[in-house]
Design an enzyme around this catalytic site. Structure first.
Site, short mmCIF file in Angstrom:
data_model
loop_
_atom_site.label_atom_id
_atom_site.label_comp_id
_atom_site.label_asym_id
_atom_site.label_seq_id
_atom_site.Cartn_x
_atom_site.Cartn_y
_atom_site.Cartn_z
N ASP A 166 0.80 -1.21 0.00
CA ASP A 166 0.00 0.00 0.00
C ASP A 166 0.84 1.28 0.00
O ASP A 166 0.62 2.16 -0.83
CB ASP A 166 -0.92 -0.02 1.23
CG ASP A 166 -1.78 1.22 1.33
OD1 ASP A 166 -2.91 1.20 0.84
OD2 ASP A 166 -1.31 2.22 1.92
N VAL A 199 -5.17 2.38 -0.37
CA VAL A 199 -5.01 1.81 -1.71
C VAL A 199 -5.39 0.33 -1.68
O VAL A 199 -6.09 -0.17 -2.57
CB VAL A 199 -3.57 2.00 -2.22
CG1 VAL A 199 -3.40 1.31 -3.58
CG2 VAL A 199 -3.23 3.48 -2.35
N ASP A 200 -4.95 -0.38 -0.66
CA ASP A 200 -5.35 -1.78 -0.51
C ASP A 200 -6.87 -1.90 -0.44
O ASP A 200 -7.49 -2.75 -1.09
CB ASP A 200 -4.76 -2.37 0.78
CG ASP A 200 -3.34 -2.85 0.61
OD1 ASP A 200 -2.93 -3.10 -0.53
OD2 ASP A 200 -2.64 -2.99 1.62
N PHE A 201 -7.48 -1.06 0.38
CA PHE A 201 -8.92 -1.16 0.63
C PHE A 201 -9.71 -0.89 -0.65
O PHE A 201 -10.64 -1.63 -1.00
CB PHE A 201 -9.31 -0.17 1.73
CG PHE A 201 -10.68 -0.38 2.28
CD1 PHE A 201 -11.00 -1.54 2.98
CD2 PHE A 201 -11.67 0.59 2.13
CE1 PHE A 201 -12.27 -1.74 3.50
CE2 PHE A 201 -12.94 0.40 2.65
CZ PHE A 201 -13.25 -0.77 3.33
N GLY A 225 -9.35 -3.66 -3.14
CA GLY A 225 -10.24 -4.75 -2.80
C GLY A 225 -11.65 -4.51 -3.33
O GLY A 225 -12.29 -5.42 -3.87
#
Length: 413
Positions: A150, A182-184, A187
């Site tokens: 991230d 960014v990860d979230f 997803g």
């Protein structure tokens, strides 16, 4: 348990992903009713089980290995341990693929092809399979083989360039956001792409391959600020807590706390000047446009507003702003969030039974998709213990007790 109809009931997802971004995508599908089967390494499991600062205490000394990272991204999943580096493990996966609609993985580019578990190999077994790969930089290009997390993409994609204390002030410079945004968002993009692919398959019968990259999400997340740059060629300055769509928009300080104020339209600004008993500010040439209030004369304006708000307690300022129809919200520490009456009304703290937790339950964050009238997202089960459902899943595939024992003896499961 719930009897509510689920949007993705009957859809089976094989989740071969680890850590955060892709597991979030798989969890969204699980929240919407899909049967999500999480593939984990025997004895080790998802790397995300060890991420974060807190773990759910286990009952009777059992180590749950439910870290905050794992717990927030793996509910509504069943866990099977499987060593796909062994031929027997590869066969189990192929057997699962024959029953599945979706496969999600986030291995390095080309890694699963070594085991015959790439899209081209698996679609030969299941032509309707939707195969989604989630990587840092995507499947092609000069950086495709590089690992990525991230923070790298907050730096690379432009988020840090527009986040942080304004230049010239103490502590100025690029700043990473607290959550792994960014990860979230990646997803969520993963789940969205898969839902689109399922719709396409419903019309055509065709499966497909999906290439999701954290880099792509990170650039897109800069959104209207990046679009401002593309239009003007000028990079907007970092504004700290200031809004970037108009002004005034920033934290204001009261006698006993903080409120975030957004009076970005001309009408909201006019109402604020009346509320502060300084209506002349509405015609003041320093503040007579959104651009002046939000950018060029922002600091001067915020000093004026803070001089007014500091005279009153938070509850009184909030009540005055609410009464005038000016958007504003109290600043909450994390503990305060769960005391907020609207948060409580929306049921955003979801206490879920957990057989292995010391308390017998675990508090989770409710899905934002839980308010669909006919097929809401639900929490049907807590994040799984490592390998908790291995035997049950193998039995569903037709493996008998002797075959399961043999796989366990060979350390395939």
């Amino acid at each position: 348990m719930t009897t509510t109809k689920s949007a993705l009931e009957g859809i089976r997802v094989i989740d071969m992903s680890r850590v955060f971004a892709a597991p979030v995508g798989a969890q969204i599908l699980g929240d919407l009713g899909a049967d999500v089967i999480k593939i984990e390494r025997p004895g080790v499991g998802d790397d995300g089980r060890g991420y974060g600062f807190s773990w759910i205490p286990g009952k009777d000394g059992v180590e749950t290995r439910h870290s905050s990272f794992f717990t927030v991204s793996n509910r509504n999943k069943r866990s099977i341990t499987l060593n796909h580096a062994k031929p027997e493990g590869q066969q189990v996966l192929r057997d699962l693929v024959k029953t599945a609609d979706v496969l999600i993985e986030n291995y390095k580019v080309g890694d699963l092809k070594r085991f015959g578990l790439d899209y081209e190999s698996l679609r030969a077994l299941n032509p309707g399979l939707i195969y989604c790969s989630v990587t840092g930089f995507g499947q092609t290009g000069p950086m495709a083989a590089l690992p990525g997390y991230d923070g790298l993409f907050q730096a690379t994609g432009g988020m840090m360039a527009v986040t942080g204390i304004p230049d010239g002030q103490p502590g100025a410079g690029p700043l990473k956001t607290g959550p792994s945004l960014v990860d979230f968002v990646t997803g969520h993009n993963t789940a969205l792409a898969i839902l689109g692919a399922l719709m396409h398959r419903n019309r055509t019968g065709e499966g497909q391959y999906i290439d999701i990259a954290l880099l792509d999400s990170s650039v897109a997340m800069v959104s209207h600020i990046m679009q401002d740059y593309l239009i003007s060629g000028n990079a907007p300055p970092r504004l700290g807590n200031g809004g970037n769509g108009g002004g005034p928009a920033d934290l204001i300080h009261c006698a006993d706390g903080i409120i975030y104020l957004t009076a970005g339209t001309d009408e909201h600004w006019r109402r604020l000047t009346v509320l502060m008993e300084q209506p002349e500010l509405n015609e003041d040439p320093r503040f007579d446009s959104n651009l002046k209030r939000g950018k060029s004369n922002r600091a001067e304006l915020m000093e004026i507003i803070n001089a007014w708000s500091r005279r009153f307690p938070t509850t009184e300022v909030q009540a005055m702003l609410d009464g005038a129809g000016i958007p504003a919200a109290r600043y909450n520490e994390l503990a305060d969030v769960w005391e907020d009456p609207q948060v409580q009304h929306r049921g955003l703290r979801a206490t879920t039974p957990h057989a292995w937790a010391e308390s017998g339950s675990v508090d989770l964050i409710a899905s934002p998709l839980a308010k669909m009238s006919e097929s809401p997202a639900t929490i049907r089960m807590p994040p799984p213990m490592l390998g908790e459902h291995t035997d049950a899943i193998l039995a569903e595939l037709g493996y008998d007790d002797a075959q399961v024992a043999a796989l366990r003896e060979a350390r395939v499961i």
